[in-house]
Design a protein around this motif. Structure first.
Motif, short mmCIF file in Angstrom:
data_model
loop_
_atom_site.label_atom_id
_atom_site.label_comp_id
_atom_site.label_asym_id
_atom_site.label_seq_id
_atom_site.Cartn_x
_atom_site.Cartn_y
_atom_site.Cartn_z
N ALA A 1 0.83 -1.21 0.00
CA ALA A 1 0.00 0.00 0.00
C ALA A 1 0.86 1.25 0.00
CB ALA A 1 -0.94 0.00 1.20
N SER A 2 1.97 1.24 0.75
CA SER A 2 2.84 2.41 0.85
C SER A 2 4.15 2.00 1.51
CB SER A 2 2.17 3.51 1.67
OG SER A 2 3.10 4.52 2.02
N ARG A 3 5.22 2.72 1.19
CA ARG A 3 6.51 2.44 1.82
C ARG A 3 6.53 2.88 3.28
NH1 ARG A 3 10.65 7.21 -0.19
NH2 ARG A 3 11.97 6.16 1.34
N TRP A 4 5.52 3.65 3.71
CA TRP A 4 5.52 4.18 5.07
C TRP A 4 4.64 3.39 6.02
CZ3 TRP A 4 9.51 7.03 5.05
CH2 TRP A 4 9.82 7.86 3.98
N THR A 5 3.96 2.34 5.57
CA THR A 5 3.14 1.56 6.49
C THR A 5 4.03 0.82 7.49
OG1 THR A 5 3.15 -0.39 5.05
CG2 THR A 5 1.37 1.21 4.73
N PRO A 6 3.53 0.54 8.69
CA PRO A 6 4.34 -0.21 9.67
C PRO A 6 4.86 -1.53 9.12
CG PRO A 6 2.40 0.72 10.73
CD PRO A 6 2.24 0.98 9.27
N ALA A 7 4.02 -2.24 8.35
CA ALA A 7 4.45 -3.53 7.80
C ALA A 7 5.58 -3.34 6.80
CB ALA A 7 3.27 -4.24 7.14
N ALA A 8 5.49 -2.31 5.96
CA ALA A 8 6.55 -2.08 4.97
C ALA A 8 7.86 -1.71 5.65
CB ALA A 8 6.13 -0.97 4.00
N LEU A 9 7.79 -0.88 6.69
CA LEU A 9 9.00 -0.50 7.42
C LEU A 9 9.62 -1.71 8.12
CD1 LEU A 9 7.79 2.89 8.95
CD2 LEU A 9 9.49 2.60 7.14
N ALA A 10 8.78 -2.54 8.72
CA ALA A 10 9.29 -3.74 9.39
C ALA A 10 9.94 -4.69 8.39
CB ALA A 10 8.15 -4.44 10.14
N LEU A 11 9.27 -4.91 7.26
CA LEU A 11 9.80 -5.81 6.23
C LEU A 11 11.14 -5.30 5.70
CD1 LEU A 11 9.29 -8.32 4.40
CD2 LEU A 11 8.27 -6.73 2.76
N THR A 12 11.21 -4.00 5.42
CA THR A 12 12.44 -3.41 4.90
C THR A 12 13.61 -3.64 5.84
OG1 THR A 12 11.21 -1.70 3.71
CG2 THR A 12 13.54 -1.26 4.18
N LEU B 1 14.92 -7.39 15.90
CA LEU B 1 13.61 -7.90 16.30
C LEU B 1 12.81 -6.84 17.06
CD1 LEU B 1 14.66 -11.51 17.40
CD2 LEU B 1 13.50 -10.83 15.29
N SER B 2 13.48 -6.09 17.93
CA SER B 2 12.79 -5.00 18.65
C SER B 2 12.31 -3.94 17.68
CB SER B 2 13.73 -4.38 19.69
OG SER B 2 14.13 -5.33 20.65
N LEU B 3 13.12 -3.64 16.67
CA LEU B 3 12.74 -2.62 15.69
C LEU B 3 11.51 -3.06 14.91
CD1 LEU B 3 13.49 0.08 14.35
CD2 LEU B 3 14.95 -1.22 12.78
N ALA B 4 11.49 -4.31 14.46
CA ALA B 4 10.34 -4.80 13.71
C ALA B 4 9.07 -4.76 14.57
CB ALA B 4 10.61 -6.23 13.22
N LEU B 5 9.19 -5.17 15.82
CA LEU B 5 8.03 -5.11 16.73
C LEU B 5 7.61 -3.67 16.98
CD1 LEU B 5 8.99 -7.86 19.35
CD2 LEU B 5 7.08 -7.92 17.71
N GLY B 6 8.57 -2.77 17.11
CA GLY B 6 8.24 -1.37 17.33
C GLY B 6 7.46 -0.79 16.17
N PHE B 7 7.87 -1.12 14.93
CA PHE B 7 7.13 -0.63 13.77
C PHE B 7 5.73 -1.24 13.70
CE2 PHE B 7 11.37 0.19 11.53
CZ PHE B 7 11.29 1.55 11.75
N LEU B 8 5.65 -2.56 13.90
CA LEU B 8 4.37 -3.25 13.74
C LEU B 8 3.36 -2.85 14.80
CD1 LEU B 8 5.65 -6.82 12.80
CD2 LEU B 8 4.49 -5.20 11.29
N GLN B 9 3.84 -2.63 16.04
CA GLN B 9 2.93 -2.31 17.13
C GLN B 9 2.84 -0.81 17.40
OE1 GLN B 9 4.00 -4.60 20.59
NE2 GLN B 9 3.81 -6.56 19.53
N GLY B 10 3.70 -0.02 16.77
CA GLY B 10 3.71 1.41 17.04
C GLY B 10 4.06 1.72 18.49
N ALA B 11 4.89 0.86 19.07
CA ALA B 11 5.20 0.96 20.50
C ALA B 11 6.55 1.63 20.69
CB ALA B 11 5.21 -0.43 21.14
N SER B 12 6.55 2.75 21.41
CA SER B 12 7.80 3.48 21.64
C SER B 12 8.77 2.67 22.49
CB SER B 12 7.52 4.83 22.29
OG SER B 12 6.84 4.66 23.52
N THR B 13 8.26 1.82 23.37
CA THR B 13 9.15 1.01 24.22
C THR B 13 10.04 0.12 23.38
OG1 THR B 13 7.50 0.99 26.00
CG2 THR B 13 9.24 -0.66 26.10
#
Length: 432
Positions: free
Chosen positions: A43-54, A101-113
């Motif tokens: 859908a877009s390069r800026w979606t959480p899933a796209a950022l995590a995959l990249t 792994l933390s980065l991918a989870l952070g993008f997917l969940q939008g979690a700052s932690t």
């Protein structure tokens, strides 16, 4: 240059192997994510899933192998002796994987932690690596294009890390950020600077050595990293100061310089002395043509910026560069480097009169060919998903899972056979 290589100065084979064996698992994770979140990815390069995959691909797969390879290459190619390579790998490897792994989870969940955790782990992993390798490398004179390229690549990695951590902290903390501008520079320094310059520095050695080609032209080899670095500096200045014509000039310079290296490599491969076409050669051919297609797209966008406004344009460009280019380049090199390192270690351990097994007994060509065909299918599946995401994202994701699993199994088989031959060498040594 091959005469200057000192393989006996390399670290124990287990040091880079831990990075090489971990990396394919991120292809598996990327495929799973694509299968479940594929429509969001396209859908877009800026979606959480796209950022995590990249970042699963660029950090989990690409960077993982690059760091493992550098730990091996620096003492062998540059004579830069890393302090305590076992300890270095023991710190960098787990910190890098926890960070990815933390980065991918952070993008997917939008979690700052998770984002803050990723920043901490990645700063530890890459900070320690850059400090150790920089300390070792900068004491060595730049007597070859490879050494010069390794130094410039390391500097580009530092800039990539700093810009990436800044964006990550800004996203986690809600700081004001011009995301697209900084993200484009971050990607440019990571893919065009660190990755391209490092790949070239390694190619100066491995292409003539493993593909039996003539050496790269000296002028190209010396000037390629300098021109790429200059182009990225001009791009950064133009983007940060809002000088659009400078950005255009810099991007054209970057495309033309990189295109010159790609074309030079293709011409060298036509002069190879080995008639048989192996898996590594096929991977490199695929990657070189994928990168040429991506460079053509980038050049067209530089001349007509409106092309970049189409939603599908940056997605196809990213697929060509990351999966079609770097993943193929790196996988092809793994199929030469891993068996060679295992064979070289066995050679040093073999008893007198007991030569080590041939490299193809550690990793058979037919096994690598099966995985190559899966990679071709995955590439076709991704192109189909780019055109028709609703129907093709799940098949494309499954094919990427199979591609990563095939690479992982091939590398594990090679290490298992190495272990068996090593035990046999010990027994033969005791009998002797």
């Amino acid at each position: 240059m091959q005469a200057l290589l000192a393989f006996e100065q390399g670290p124990p084979v287990a040091v880079p192997a831990r990075f090489f064996l971990t990396a394919p698992l991120y292809l598996v994770l990327a495929g799973v994510l694509l299968a479940f979140e594929g429509q969001a990815v396209f859908a877009s390069r800026w979606t959480p899933a796209a950022l995590a995959l990249t970042h699963l691909l660029t950090l989990g797969f690409m960077l993982q192998i690059m760091l493992g390879a550098l730990i091996q290459i620096l003492p062998v190619v540059a004579g830069a002796h890393l302090p305590q390579p076992r300890l270095l790998a023991a710190v960098v490897h787990p910190a890098l994987n926890l960070g990815v792994l933390s980065l991918a989870l952070g993008f997917l969940q939008g979690a700052s932690t998770w984002m803050y955790a990723a920043a901490v782990f990645l700063v530890i992993a890459l900070g320690v690596f850059i400090a150790a390798s920089g300390w070792a490398l900068w004491r060595v004179p730049s007597t070859s294009p490879s050494i010069r390229g390794l130094k410039i690549a390391l500097l580009a990695l530092l800039i990539t890390v700093l810009s990436g951590v800044y964006m990550l902290l800004a996203l986690a903390g809600g700081w004001p950020l011009v995301l697209d501008r900084v993200a484009n520079l971050h990607a440019g320094w990571g893919l065009g600077g660190w990755s391209a310059i490092l790949l070239a520095a390694v190619a100066y050695v491995v292409v003539p050595m493993f593909q039996l080609t003539p050496g790269y032209p000296a002028r190209l080899a010396w000037w390629f990293p300098r021109l790429v670095f200059l182009a990225l500096l001009l791009w950064s200045v133009g983007a940060l100061m809002g000088v659009e014509w400078l950005v255009t000039v810099a991007r054209v310079l970057l495309v033309l310089t990189t295109g010159g290296f790609v074309i030079a490599t293709l011409l060298l491969q036509k002069k190879r002395r080995r008639a048989r076409v192996d898996v590594t050669f096929r991977y490199w051919q695929f990657a070189l043509y994928a990168v040429l297609a991506a460079l053509t797209m980038a050049l067209a966008e530089g001349v007509w910026p409106a092309l970049g406004e189409f939603k599908a344009w940056p997605l196809l460009l990213g697929l060509l560069v990351v999966l079609g280019g770097y993943v193929a380049f790196i996988t092809g090199m793994l199929y030469k480097i891993v068996p060679f390192l295992l064979w070289f270690d066995l050679q040093n351990r073999s008893a007198i009169g007991q030569p080590p097994p041939a490299m193809n007994r550690l990793l058979a060509e037919v096994e690598a060919e099966y995985q190559l065909y899966l990679f071709y299918l995955a590439g076709g599946g991704l192109l189909a998903a780019w055109i028709w995401p609703a129907a093709m994202v799940i098949p494309a994701g499954v094919l990427i899972v199979l591609t990563g699993a095939g690479l992982f199994l091939n590398l594990v088989r090679a290490c298992w056979r190495y272990r068996g031959f090593r035990l046999q060498a010990v027994v033969n040594g005791e009998r002797a």
